[in-house]
Design a protein around this motif. Sequence first.
Motif, PDB file in Angstrom:
ATOM      1  N   LEU A 117       0.815  -1.215   0.000  1.00 38.12           N
ATOM      2  CA  LEU A 117       0.000   0.000   0.000  1.00 38.12           C
ATOM      3  C   LEU A 117       0.851   1.269   0.000  1.00 38.12           C
ATOM      4  O   LEU A 117       0.484   2.276  -0.598  1.00 38.12           O
ATOM      5  CB  LEU A 117      -0.913  -0.018   1.234  1.00 38.12           C
ATOM      6  N   CYS A 118       2.035   1.192   0.632  1.00 39.31           N
ATOM      7  CA  CYS A 118       2.872   2.389   0.755  1.00 39.31           C
ATOM      8  C   CYS A 118       3.565   2.758  -0.554  1.00 39.31           C
ATOM      9  O   CYS A 118       4.087   3.870  -0.695  1.00 39.31           O
ATOM     10  CB  CYS A 118       3.909   2.196   1.864  1.00 39.31           C
ATOM     11  N   VAL A 119       3.615   1.830  -1.529  1.00 33.92           N
ATOM     12  CA  VAL A 119       4.242   2.135  -2.831  1.00 33.92           C
ATOM     13  C   VAL A 119       3.226   1.909  -3.946  1.00 33.92           C
ATOM     14  O   VAL A 119       3.450   1.162  -4.879  1.00 33.92           O
ATOM     15  CB  VAL A 119       5.516   1.285  -3.073  1.00 33.92           C
ATOM     16  N   CYS A 120       2.099   2.553  -3.814  1.00 36.17           N
ATOM     17  CA  CYS A 120       0.997   2.422  -4.764  1.00 36.17           C
ATOM     18  C   CYS A 120       1.433   2.884  -6.158  1.00 36.17           C
ATOM     19  O   CYS A 120       1.889   4.023  -6.325  1.00 36.17           O
ATOM     20  CB  CYS A 120      -0.175   3.258  -4.263  1.00 36.17           C
ATOM     21  N   PRO A 121       1.320   2.016  -7.198  1.00 36.97           N
ATOM     22  CA  PRO A 121       1.824   2.360  -8.538  1.00 36.97           C
ATOM     23  C   PRO A 121       1.229   3.628  -9.136  1.00 36.97           C
ATOM     24  O   PRO A 121       1.915   4.367  -9.825  1.00 36.97           O
ATOM     25  CB  PRO A 121       1.437   1.141  -9.380  1.00 36.97           C
ATOM     26  N   LEU A 122      -0.054   3.890  -8.872  1.00 35.44           N
ATOM     27  CA  LEU A 122      -0.700   5.071  -9.456  1.00 35.44           C
ATOM     28  C   LEU A 122      -0.752   6.230  -8.466  1.00 35.44           C
ATOM     29  O   LEU A 122      -1.420   7.224  -8.703  1.00 35.44           O
ATOM     30  CB  LEU A 122      -2.112   4.722  -9.935  1.00 35.44           C
ATOM     31  N   GLY A 123      -0.038   6.087  -7.344  1.00 33.67           N
ATOM     32  CA  GLY A 123      -0.041   7.139  -6.335  1.00 33.67           C
ATOM     33  C   GLY A 123       0.862   8.308  -6.685  1.00 33.67           C
ATOM     34  O   GLY A 123       0.709   9.415  -6.154  1.00 33.67           O
ATOM     35  N   ASP A 124       1.812   8.087  -7.588  1.00 32.50           N
ATOM     36  CA  ASP A 124       2.736   9.137  -7.997  1.00 32.50           C
ATOM     37  C   ASP A 124       2.006  10.137  -8.901  1.00 32.50           C
ATOM     38  O   ASP A 124       1.490   9.758  -9.952  1.00 32.50           O
ATOM     39  CB  ASP A 124       3.921   8.504  -8.738  1.00 32.50           C
ATOM     40  N   PRO A 125       1.919  11.424  -8.533  1.00 31.90           N
ATOM     41  CA  PRO A 125       1.181  12.411  -9.338  1.00 31.90           C
ATOM     42  C   PRO A 125       1.669  12.495 -10.789  1.00 31.90           C
ATOM     43  O   PRO A 125       0.865  12.644 -11.709  1.00 31.90           O
ATOM     44  CB  PRO A 125       1.420  13.733  -8.591  1.00 31.90           C
ATOM     45  N   SER A 126       2.985  12.404 -11.008  1.00 31.17           N
ATOM     46  CA  SER A 126       3.510  12.513 -12.375  1.00 31.17           C
ATOM     47  C   SER A 126       3.078  11.311 -13.207  1.00 31.17           C
ATOM     48  O   SER A 126       2.743  11.438 -14.388  1.00 31.17           O
ATOM     49  CB  SER A 126       5.040  12.627 -12.359  1.00 31.17           C
ATOM     50  N   GLU A 127       3.068  10.119 -12.570  1.00 30.45           N
ATOM     51  CA  GLU A 127       2.624   8.919 -13.295  1.00 30.45           C
ATOM     52  C   GLU A 127       1.140   9.006 -13.605  1.00 30.45           C
ATOM     53  O   GLU A 127       0.691   8.641 -14.683  1.00 30.45           O
ATOM     54  CB  GLU A 127       2.928   7.667 -12.468  1.00 30.45           C
ATOM     55  N   ARG A 128       0.372   9.518 -12.645  1.00 25.24           N
ATOM     56  CA  ARG A 128      -1.069   9.678 -12.867  1.00 25.24           C
ATOM     57  C   ARG A 128      -1.340  10.657 -14.021  1.00 25.24           C
ATOM     58  O   ARG A 128      -2.241  10.455 -14.836  1.00 25.24           O
ATOM     59  CB  ARG A 128      -1.732  10.168 -11.578  1.00 25.24           C
ATOM     60  N   VAL A 172      -6.787  -1.966  -7.767  1.00 25.86           N
ATOM     61  CA  VAL A 172      -7.588  -2.452  -6.647  1.00 25.86           C
ATOM     62  C   VAL A 172      -6.717  -2.492  -5.397  1.00 25.86           C
ATOM     63  O   VAL A 172      -5.665  -3.126  -5.395  1.00 25.86           O
ATOM     64  CB  VAL A 172      -8.148  -3.863  -6.934  1.00 25.86           C
ATOM     65  N   LYS A 173      -7.168  -1.825  -4.345  1.00 22.76           N
ATOM     66  CA  LYS A 173      -6.478  -1.887  -3.062  1.00 22.76           C
ATOM     67  C   LYS A 173      -7.245  -2.850  -2.158  1.00 22.76           C
ATOM     68  O   LYS A 173      -8.382  -2.578  -1.778  1.00 22.76           O
ATOM     69  CB  LYS A 173      -6.423  -0.498  -2.413  1.00 22.76           C
ATOM     70  N   VAL A 174      -6.635  -3.987  -1.872  1.00 22.91           N
ATOM     71  CA  VAL A 174      -7.257  -4.972  -0.991  1.00 22.91           C
ATOM     72  C   VAL A 174      -6.750  -4.707   0.423  1.00 22.91           C
ATOM     73  O   VAL A 174      -5.598  -4.997   0.741  1.00 22.91           O
ATOM     74  CB  VAL A 174      -6.923  -6.406  -1.435  1.00 22.91           C
ATOM     75  N   LEU A 175      -7.598  -4.138   1.251  1.00 20.34           N
ATOM     76  CA  LEU A 175      -7.178  -3.726   2.589  1.00 20.34           C
ATOM     77  C   LEU A 175      -7.329  -4.854   3.609  1.00 20.34           C
ATOM     78  O   LEU A 175      -6.349  -5.331   4.164  1.00 20.34           O
ATOM     79  CB  LEU A 175      -7.976  -2.499   3.033  1.00 20.34           C
ATOM     80  N   LYS A 176      -8.568  -5.294   3.845  1.00 20.65           N
ATOM     81  CA  LYS A 176      -8.784  -6.290   4.884  1.00 20.65           C
ATOM     82  C   LYS A 176     -10.143  -6.952   4.700  1.00 20.65           C
ATOM     83  O   LYS A 176     -10.957  -6.533   3.872  1.00 20.65           O
ATOM     84  CB  LYS A 176      -8.727  -5.630   6.266  1.00 20.65           C
ATOM     85  N   TRP A 234      -4.484  -7.396   4.484  1.00 21.13           N
ATOM     86  CA  TRP A 234      -3.527  -7.692   3.416  1.00 21.13           C
ATOM     87  C   TRP A 234      -2.774  -6.431   2.974  1.00 21.13           C
ATOM     88  O   TRP A 234      -1.591  -6.470   2.702  1.00 21.13           O
ATOM     89  CB  TRP A 234      -4.251  -8.335   2.232  1.00 21.13           C
ATOM     90  N   ASN A 235      -3.498  -5.327   2.826  1.00 18.87           N
ATOM     91  CA  ASN A 235      -2.890  -4.044   2.443  1.00 18.87           C
ATOM     92  C   ASN A 235      -2.010  -4.168   1.200  1.00 18.87           C
ATOM     93  O   ASN A 235      -0.849  -3.776   1.189  1.00 18.87           O
ATOM     94  CB  ASN A 235      -2.083  -3.459   3.613  1.00 18.87           C
ATOM     95  N   LYS A 236      -2.598  -4.743   0.156  1.00 13.88           N
ATOM     96  CA  LYS A 236      -1.895  -4.900  -1.114  1.00 13.88           C
ATOM     97  C   LYS A 236      -2.613  -4.121  -2.216  1.00 13.88           C
ATOM     98  O   LYS A 236      -3.829  -3.920  -2.175  1.00 13.88           O
ATOM     99  CB  LYS A 236      -1.826  -6.378  -1.518  1.00 13.88           C
ATOM    100  N   VAL A 237      -1.834  -3.701  -3.216  1.00 12.97           N
ATOM    101  CA  VAL A 237      -2.391  -2.976  -4.359  1.00 12.97           C
ATOM    102  C   VAL A 237      -2.176  -3.813  -5.619  1.00 12.97           C
ATOM    103  O   VAL A 237      -1.051  -4.229  -5.907  1.00 12.97           O
ATOM    104  CB  VAL A 237      -1.717  -1.602  -4.533  1.00 12.97           C
ATOM    105  N   PHE A 238      -3.262  -4.086  -6.348  1.00 11.74           N
ATOM    106  CA  PHE A 238      -3.207  -4.885  -7.568  1.00 11.74           C
ATOM    107  C   PHE A 238      -3.571  -3.984  -8.755  1.00 11.74           C
ATOM    108  O   PHE A 238      -4.557  -3.252  -8.703  1.00 11.74           O
ATOM    109  CB  PHE A 238      -4.182  -6.047  -7.496  1.00 11.74           C
ATOM    110  N   THR A 239      -2.777  -4.062  -9.801  1.00  9.73           N
ATOM    111  CA  THR A 239      -3.048  -3.271 -10.999  1.00  9.73           C
ATOM    112  C   THR A 239      -3.225  -4.209 -12.190  1.00  9.73           C
ATOM    113  O   THR A 239      -2.357  -5.035 -12.470  1.00  9.73           O
ATOM    114  CB  THR A 239      -1.904  -2.281 -11.282  1.00  9.73           C
ATOM    115  N   PHE A 240      -4.367  -4.106 -12.867  1.00 11.72           N
ATOM    116  CA  PHE A 240      -4.682  -4.937 -14.025  1.00 11.72           C
ATOM    117  C   PHE A 240      -4.810  -4.060 -15.272  1.00 11.72           C
ATOM    118  O   PHE A 240      -5.381  -2.962 -15.194  1.00 11.72           O
ATOM    119  CB  PHE A 240      -6.042  -5.622 -13.865  1.00 11.72           C
TER     120      PHE A 240
END
Length: 204
Positions: free
Chosen positions: A85-96, A120-124, A163-169
């Motif tokens: 969760l702390c390194v979310c792929p789409l969290g970077d403003p420039s990447e977004r 998809v952020k799967v938290l718990k 789980w606190n995981k981020v999935f990108t499809f």
Amino acid sequence: KSANPQWREQFDFHYFSDRKDMLDIEVWRKDNKKHEELLGTCQVDITALPMKRTNCLELPLEQYPGSLLMLVAVSPCTGVSISDLCVCPLGDPSERQQISQRYCIKNSFRDIKDVGFLQVKVLKAVDLLAADFAGKSDPFCVLELGNDSLQTHTVYKNLNPEWNKVFTFPIKDIHDVLEVTVFDEDGDKPPDFLGKVAIPLLSV
């Protein structure tokens, strides 16, 4: 009723470098709805195949007569990722901003197959069913979109796993449905079903 079946089906598997390198294949036959019999197995060493080309393989079945004809293409895994969760792929403003530019209206017809991304952020999970005799479960979560499938790690002995995981499809069809299923890991046995939710992409 065929000794020379033709399936002509395509499957996409996400192969990550930290996973095992062998693709295991089994061929089965059905007598009726209940009885099944193994007709043979074979393996493909993914690391031995050249990248970015379609490899035509005729694989003899082990222990049984017959062979399997397959086309296997190994290509870089674009758009698919699992991260914390702390390194979310789409969290970077420039990447977004780059992604917004890529999918803006004027670029709609540049690549018809490139529909977009689903993150998809799967938290718990909360108050899961207890599948073990000790009143606990060993839950993990599976996400399926089309024929893409990714899963979380297992949280042992817990009915409220985090789980606190981020999935990108990559999205291939906007009419697809995201299916999220929670299972209980059960050692060598098939996992037990703990629940499921289906989310049509058009509802997001």
